[in-house]
Write an enzyme that holds these catalytic residues in place. Structure first.
Site, PDB file in Angstrom:
ATOM      1  N   SER A  10     118.997  32.058  71.923  1.00 18.37           N
ATOM      2  CA  SER A  10     119.961  33.034  71.420  1.00 18.37           C
ATOM      3  C   SER A  10     119.403  33.661  70.155  1.00 18.37           C
ATOM      4  CB  SER A  10     121.301  32.355  71.114  1.00 18.37           C
ATOM      5  OG  SER A  10     122.168  33.209  70.392  1.00 18.37           O
ATOM      6  N   TYR A  32     126.192  25.349  66.731  1.00 18.84           N
ATOM      7  CA  TYR A  32     125.555  26.196  67.745  1.00 18.84           C
ATOM      8  C   TYR A  32     124.218  26.730  67.236  1.00 18.84           C
ATOM      9  CZ  TYR A  32     124.977  29.790  71.320  1.00 18.84           C
ATOM     10  OH  TYR A  32     124.484  30.573  72.346  1.00 18.84           O
TER      11      TYR A  32
END
Length: 336
Positions: free
Chosen positions: A192, A205
Protein backbone atom coordinates in the site's frame (compact mmCIF):
# COMPACT_ATOMS: atom_id res chain seq x y z
CA UNK A 1 39.78 -4.75 -11.36
CA UNK A 2 40.99 -1.75 -9.34
CA UNK A 3 38.56 0.49 -7.51
CA UNK A 4 38.79 3.34 -10.05
CA UNK A 5 37.85 1.05 -12.93
CA UNK A 6 35.13 -0.58 -10.88
CA UNK A 7 33.72 2.84 -9.96
CA UNK A 8 33.59 3.76 -13.66
CA UNK A 9 31.75 0.53 -14.48
CA UNK A 10 29.28 1.04 -11.64
CA UNK A 11 28.64 4.63 -12.75
CA UNK A 12 27.99 3.46 -16.31
CA UNK A 13 25.58 0.77 -15.10
CA UNK A 14 23.68 3.29 -12.98
CA UNK A 15 23.34 5.69 -15.91
CA UNK A 16 22.30 2.82 -18.18
CA UNK A 17 19.62 1.74 -15.70
CA UNK A 18 18.17 5.27 -15.89
CA UNK A 19 18.18 5.05 -19.69
CA UNK A 20 16.37 1.71 -19.65
CA UNK A 21 13.83 2.95 -17.10
CA UNK A 22 13.17 6.05 -19.20
CA UNK A 23 12.77 3.97 -22.36
CA UNK A 24 9.99 1.97 -20.72
CA UNK A 25 7.96 5.18 -20.45
CA UNK A 26 7.89 5.38 -24.25
CA UNK A 27 8.23 1.76 -25.36
CA UNK A 28 5.86 -0.60 -23.61
CA UNK A 29 7.67 -3.85 -22.73
CA UNK A 30 6.21 -7.07 -24.07
CA UNK A 31 4.06 -8.94 -21.55
CA UNK A 32 5.08 -12.48 -20.72
CA UNK A 33 2.68 -15.40 -21.00
CA UNK A 34 1.42 -17.11 -17.85
CA UNK A 35 -0.71 -19.67 -19.68
CA UNK A 36 -0.65 -22.97 -17.81
CA UNK A 37 1.41 -21.55 -14.95
CA UNK A 38 0.25 -22.17 -11.39
CA UNK A 39 -0.68 -18.99 -9.54
CA UNK A 40 -1.37 -18.88 -5.79
CA UNK A 41 -3.41 -15.86 -4.67
CA UNK A 42 -4.06 -15.17 -0.99
CA UNK A 43 -7.17 -13.25 -0.01
CA UNK A 44 -8.81 -14.30 -3.28
CA UNK A 45 -12.37 -14.22 -1.95
CA UNK A 46 -12.99 -10.51 -2.49
CA UNK A 47 -11.53 -7.13 -3.41
CA UNK A 48 -8.24 -7.02 -5.26
CA UNK A 49 -7.62 -10.72 -4.73
CA UNK A 50 -10.74 -11.62 -6.68
CA UNK A 51 -9.84 -9.23 -9.49
CA UNK A 52 -6.31 -10.64 -9.67
CA UNK A 53 -7.80 -14.12 -9.98
CA UNK A 54 -10.05 -13.08 -12.86
CA UNK A 55 -7.18 -11.35 -14.68
CA UNK A 56 -4.97 -14.43 -14.40
CA UNK A 57 -7.91 -16.59 -15.51
CA UNK A 58 -8.23 -14.49 -18.67
CA UNK A 59 -4.60 -15.35 -19.35
CA UNK A 60 -5.27 -19.08 -18.84
CA UNK A 61 -3.21 -19.48 -15.68
CA UNK A 62 -4.02 -22.32 -13.30
CA UNK A 63 -5.50 -20.68 -10.21
CA UNK A 64 -4.92 -21.71 -6.61
CA UNK A 65 -7.17 -19.50 -4.51
CA UNK A 66 -6.68 -19.07 -0.76
CA UNK A 67 -9.09 -17.31 1.54
CA UNK A 68 -10.39 -17.62 5.09
CA UNK A 69 -13.96 -17.34 3.79
CA UNK A 70 -14.84 -20.55 1.95
CA UNK A 71 -18.05 -19.22 0.38
CA UNK A 72 -16.58 -16.05 -1.11
CA UNK A 73 -13.56 -18.01 -2.32
CA UNK A 74 -15.83 -20.46 -4.14
CA UNK A 75 -17.67 -17.52 -5.70
CA UNK A 76 -14.39 -16.23 -7.08
CA UNK A 77 -13.57 -19.70 -8.38
CA UNK A 78 -16.91 -19.93 -10.19
CA UNK A 79 -16.30 -16.53 -11.81
CA UNK A 80 -12.91 -17.78 -12.99
CA UNK A 81 -14.44 -20.99 -14.35
CA UNK A 82 -16.95 -18.93 -16.32
CA UNK A 83 -14.07 -17.01 -17.86
CA UNK A 84 -12.39 -20.28 -18.79
CA UNK A 85 -15.58 -21.45 -20.47
CA UNK A 86 -15.75 -18.26 -22.51
CA UNK A 87 -12.10 -18.56 -23.51
CA UNK A 88 -12.44 -22.18 -24.61
CA UNK A 89 -11.77 -22.31 -28.36
CA UNK A 90 -14.50 -23.73 -30.56
CA UNK A 91 -12.69 -25.84 -33.15
CA UNK A 92 -15.75 -27.50 -34.60
CA UNK A 93 -13.64 -30.52 -35.51
CA UNK A 94 -14.80 -34.07 -35.07
CA UNK A 95 -12.10 -34.81 -32.53
CA UNK A 96 -12.97 -31.80 -30.36
CA UNK A 97 -14.50 -34.13 -27.77
CA UNK A 98 -11.08 -35.69 -27.24
CA UNK A 99 -9.59 -32.24 -26.65
CA UNK A 100 -12.13 -31.23 -23.99
CA UNK A 101 -10.20 -32.64 -21.01
CA UNK A 102 -7.27 -30.37 -21.89
CA UNK A 103 -9.55 -27.36 -21.90
CA UNK A 104 -11.29 -27.84 -18.58
CA UNK A 105 -10.91 -24.90 -16.18
CA UNK A 106 -8.13 -25.32 -13.66
CA UNK A 107 -9.19 -23.63 -10.45
CA UNK A 108 -8.39 -24.94 -6.98
CA UNK A 109 -9.71 -23.45 -3.75
CA UNK A 110 -8.31 -23.78 -0.24
CA UNK A 111 -9.58 -22.38 3.03
CA UNK A 112 -6.56 -20.95 4.84
CA UNK A 113 -5.98 -18.48 7.66
CA UNK A 114 -2.70 -16.93 6.53
CA UNK A 115 -2.15 -15.37 9.96
CA UNK A 116 -1.39 -18.87 11.28
CA UNK A 117 1.85 -20.32 9.96
CA UNK A 118 0.71 -23.89 10.64
CA UNK A 119 -2.30 -23.31 8.40
CA UNK A 120 -0.09 -21.81 5.69
CA UNK A 121 2.42 -24.67 5.74
CA UNK A 122 -0.32 -27.32 5.77
CA UNK A 123 -2.19 -25.69 2.90
CA UNK A 124 1.02 -25.25 0.90
CA UNK A 125 1.74 -28.96 1.30
CA UNK A 126 -1.75 -29.76 0.00
CA UNK A 127 -1.12 -27.53 -3.01
CA UNK A 128 2.15 -29.30 -3.82
CA UNK A 129 0.43 -32.67 -3.49
CA UNK A 130 -2.76 -31.87 -5.42
CA UNK A 131 -1.62 -29.24 -7.92
CA UNK A 132 2.17 -29.36 -8.13
CA UNK A 133 4.89 -26.74 -8.00
CA UNK A 134 3.78 -23.13 -8.28
CA UNK A 135 5.07 -20.40 -10.57
CA UNK A 136 3.50 -17.25 -9.13
CA UNK A 137 2.78 -16.26 -5.54
CA UNK A 138 0.52 -13.24 -5.04
CA UNK A 139 0.68 -12.16 -1.39
CA UNK A 140 -2.51 -10.12 -1.37
CA UNK A 141 -4.45 -10.90 1.83
CA UNK A 142 -4.91 -7.85 4.03
CA UNK A 143 -7.01 -6.50 6.90
CA UNK A 144 -7.46 -3.19 8.72
CA UNK A 145 -8.60 -2.78 12.33
CA UNK A 146 -10.01 0.73 11.93
CA UNK A 147 -9.25 1.77 15.51
CA UNK A 148 -7.15 4.48 17.10
CA UNK A 149 -4.05 2.98 18.74
CA UNK A 150 -5.25 3.36 22.34
CA UNK A 151 -8.73 2.09 21.46
CA UNK A 152 -7.51 -0.94 19.55
CA UNK A 153 -7.43 -4.30 21.37
CA UNK A 154 -4.04 -5.97 21.32
CA UNK A 155 -5.54 -8.96 19.52
CA UNK A 156 -6.60 -6.79 16.57
CA UNK A 157 -3.15 -5.22 16.34
CA UNK A 158 -1.54 -8.65 16.35
CA UNK A 159 -3.92 -9.93 13.68
CA UNK A 160 -3.23 -6.92 11.45
CA UNK A 161 0.51 -7.56 11.70
CA UNK A 162 0.13 -11.30 11.13
CA UNK A 163 -2.12 -11.07 8.07
CA UNK A 164 -0.52 -8.05 6.41
CA UNK A 165 3.12 -8.83 7.18
CA UNK A 166 3.95 -12.12 8.90
CA UNK A 167 1.91 -14.15 6.40
CA UNK A 168 4.34 -13.08 3.66
CA UNK A 169 7.13 -14.82 5.56
CA UNK A 170 5.16 -18.05 5.88
CA UNK A 171 3.93 -18.25 2.27
CA UNK A 172 7.36 -17.38 0.91
CA UNK A 173 9.12 -19.92 3.12
CA UNK A 174 6.61 -22.52 1.93
CA UNK A 175 7.11 -21.97 -1.81
CA UNK A 176 10.51 -20.30 -2.29
CA UNK A 177 12.71 -23.43 -1.90
CA UNK A 178 11.40 -24.98 -5.13
CA UNK A 179 11.68 -21.64 -6.92
CA UNK A 180 15.33 -21.45 -5.85
CA UNK A 181 15.94 -25.00 -7.05
CA UNK A 182 14.48 -24.21 -10.48
CA UNK A 183 15.60 -20.57 -10.57
CA UNK A 184 12.09 -19.78 -11.74
CA UNK A 185 9.11 -18.03 -10.19
CA UNK A 186 7.51 -14.70 -9.43
CA UNK A 187 6.58 -13.30 -6.01
CA UNK A 188 4.21 -10.35 -5.83
CA UNK A 189 3.72 -8.28 -2.68
CA UNK A 190 0.49 -6.30 -2.63
CA UNK A 191 1.31 -3.57 -0.12
CA UNK A 192 0.00 0.00 0.00
CA UNK A 193 1.06 3.61 -0.34
CA UNK A 194 0.62 3.61 3.45
CA UNK A 195 3.68 1.38 3.55
CA UNK A 196 5.72 4.19 1.99
CA UNK A 197 4.34 7.15 3.95
CA UNK A 198 1.92 7.43 6.83
CA UNK A 199 -1.03 9.28 8.27
CA UNK A 200 -2.63 9.48 11.71
CA UNK A 201 -4.90 6.85 13.17
CA UNK A 202 -3.74 3.73 11.32
CA UNK A 203 -0.51 2.93 13.15
CA UNK A 204 -0.98 -0.84 13.03
CA UNK A 205 -1.89 -0.88 9.34
CA UNK A 206 1.02 1.38 8.35
CA UNK A 207 3.47 -0.66 10.42
CA UNK A 208 2.28 -3.90 8.82
CA UNK A 209 2.65 -2.50 5.30
CA UNK A 210 6.06 -0.98 6.07
CA UNK A 211 7.06 -4.42 7.31
CA UNK A 212 5.78 -6.14 4.18
CA UNK A 213 7.70 -3.72 1.97
CA UNK A 214 10.87 -4.17 4.02
CA UNK A 215 10.54 -7.94 3.74
CA UNK A 216 9.97 -7.71 -0.01
CA UNK A 217 12.93 -5.43 -0.65
CA UNK A 218 15.32 -7.45 1.51
CA UNK A 219 14.27 -10.67 -0.22
CA UNK A 220 14.76 -9.00 -3.61
CA UNK A 221 18.35 -8.13 -2.64
CA UNK A 222 18.94 -11.65 -1.32
CA UNK A 223 17.83 -13.19 -4.62
CA UNK A 224 20.08 -10.82 -6.55
CA UNK A 225 23.02 -11.64 -4.26
CA UNK A 226 22.42 -15.33 -4.94
CA UNK A 227 22.28 -14.71 -8.73
CA UNK A 228 18.73 -16.07 -8.88
CA UNK A 229 17.68 -13.80 -11.72
CA UNK A 230 15.01 -16.26 -12.82
CA UNK A 231 12.91 -15.40 -9.76
CA UNK A 232 11.13 -12.11 -10.30
CA UNK A 233 9.78 -9.79 -7.60
CA UNK A 234 7.08 -7.15 -7.98
CA UNK A 235 5.99 -4.72 -5.27
CA UNK A 236 2.50 -3.21 -5.68
CA UNK A 237 1.84 0.03 -3.77
CA UNK A 238 -1.56 1.50 -4.64
CA UNK A 239 -3.12 4.61 -3.15
CA UNK A 240 -6.38 4.02 -1.26
CA UNK A 241 -8.51 1.64 -3.31
CA UNK A 242 -12.29 1.91 -3.44
CA UNK A 243 -12.97 -1.58 -2.07
CA UNK A 244 -14.72 -0.44 1.10
CA UNK A 245 -11.71 -1.18 3.30
CA UNK A 246 -11.21 2.54 4.04
CA UNK A 247 -14.75 3.71 3.42
CA UNK A 248 -15.29 7.18 4.86
CA UNK A 249 -11.70 8.37 4.46
CA UNK A 250 -11.76 12.01 3.34
CA UNK A 251 -9.28 14.74 2.52
CA UNK A 252 -9.93 18.45 1.96
CA UNK A 253 -12.82 18.74 -0.51
CA UNK A 254 -10.92 21.14 -2.79
CA UNK A 255 -8.12 18.57 -3.10
CA UNK A 256 -10.32 15.48 -3.40
CA UNK A 257 -10.51 15.59 -7.24
CA UNK A 258 -6.71 15.33 -7.39
CA UNK A 259 -6.52 12.32 -5.04
CA UNK A 260 -9.64 10.22 -5.66
CA UNK A 261 -9.81 6.63 -4.38
CA UNK A 262 -8.61 4.23 -7.06
CA UNK A 263 -11.05 2.02 -8.88
CA UNK A 264 -10.12 -1.58 -8.03
CA UNK A 265 -10.21 -2.62 -11.69
CA UNK A 266 -7.76 0.13 -12.64
CA UNK A 267 -5.45 -0.74 -9.77
CA UNK A 268 -5.32 -4.43 -10.73
CA UNK A 269 -4.83 -3.73 -14.44
CA UNK A 270 -1.85 -1.51 -13.63
CA UNK A 271 -0.47 -4.16 -11.28
CA UNK A 272 -0.96 -6.89 -13.90
CA UNK A 273 0.97 -4.85 -16.46
CA UNK A 274 3.83 -4.54 -13.95
CA UNK A 275 3.76 -8.25 -13.10
CA UNK A 276 3.67 -9.41 -16.71
CA UNK A 277 6.59 -7.15 -17.66
CA UNK A 278 8.65 -8.12 -14.58
CA UNK A 279 8.56 -4.56 -13.26
CA UNK A 280 10.12 -4.44 -9.76
CA UNK A 281 7.69 -1.88 -8.35
CA UNK A 282 4.45 -0.15 -9.29
CA UNK A 283 2.87 2.82 -7.50
CA UNK A 284 -0.59 3.94 -8.54
CA UNK A 285 -1.22 6.68 -9.36
CA UNK A 286 2.23 7.75 -10.52
CA UNK A 287 2.16 10.85 -8.31
CA UNK A 288 2.82 8.47 -5.40
CA UNK A 289 6.42 8.16 -6.61
CA UNK A 290 6.81 11.92 -6.15
CA UNK A 291 5.15 11.87 -2.74
CA UNK A 292 7.54 9.15 -1.60
CA UNK A 293 10.54 11.09 -2.92
CA UNK A 294 9.40 14.30 -1.21
CA UNK A 295 9.20 12.46 2.10
CA UNK A 296 12.91 11.66 1.88
CA UNK A 297 14.07 15.22 1.12
CA UNK A 298 11.66 17.53 2.97
CA UNK A 299 11.93 18.39 6.68
CA UNK A 300 9.30 16.70 8.83
CA UNK A 301 7.67 20.03 9.70
CA UNK A 302 7.28 20.76 5.99
CA UNK A 303 5.56 17.41 5.50
CA UNK A 304 3.20 18.15 8.40
CA UNK A 305 2.39 21.50 6.83
CA UNK A 306 1.58 19.86 3.50
CA UNK A 307 -0.54 17.20 5.21
CA UNK A 308 -2.62 19.89 6.91
CA UNK A 309 -3.06 21.82 3.66
CA UNK A 310 -4.28 18.73 1.79
CA UNK A 311 -6.32 17.49 4.72
CA UNK A 312 -4.31 14.28 4.92
CA UNK A 313 -3.37 14.78 8.57
CA UNK A 314 -6.81 13.64 9.79
CA UNK A 315 -8.12 11.99 6.63
CA UNK A 316 -8.67 8.68 8.42
CA UNK A 317 -10.70 10.15 11.28
CA UNK A 318 -14.11 9.94 9.50
CA UNK A 319 -13.31 6.34 8.59
CA UNK A 320 -12.34 5.52 12.19
CA UNK A 321 -15.49 7.19 13.53
CA UNK A 322 -17.61 5.25 11.07
CA UNK A 323 -15.95 1.98 12.09
CA UNK A 324 -16.47 2.79 15.78
CA UNK A 325 -20.15 3.56 15.23
CA UNK A 326 -20.59 0.33 13.28
CA UNK A 327 -18.88 -1.65 16.05
CA UNK A 328 -21.06 -0.04 18.73
CA UNK A 329 -24.21 -0.81 16.75
CA UNK A 330 -23.19 -4.44 16.34
CA UNK A 331 -22.43 -4.75 20.04
CA UNK A 332 -25.79 -3.25 21.01
CA UNK A 333 -27.60 -5.64 18.68
CA UNK A 334 -25.83 -8.66 20.16
CA UNK A 335 -26.18 -7.40 23.72
CA UNK A 336 -22.45 -7.18 24.35
Amino acid sequence: MNIATELFVVTFKIIWSFVLAGAKWFIRPREKSVEGQVCVITGAGSGLGRLFALEFARRRATLVLWDINRQSNEETAEMAREIYRQLKPSTGSSDSVQELPLLQPKVYTYMCDVSKRESVYLTAEKVRSEVGDIDLLINNAGVVSGRHLLDCPDELIERTMMVNCHAHFWTTKAFLPKMLELNHGHIVTVASSLGLFTTAGVEDYCASKFGAIGFHESLSHELKAADKDGIKMTLVCPFLVDTGMFEGCKIRKEMAPFFPPLKPEYCVKQAMRAILTDQPMICTPRVMYMVTFMKTVLPFDAIVCMYKFIGADKCMYPFLAQRKESTNNNESKTGI
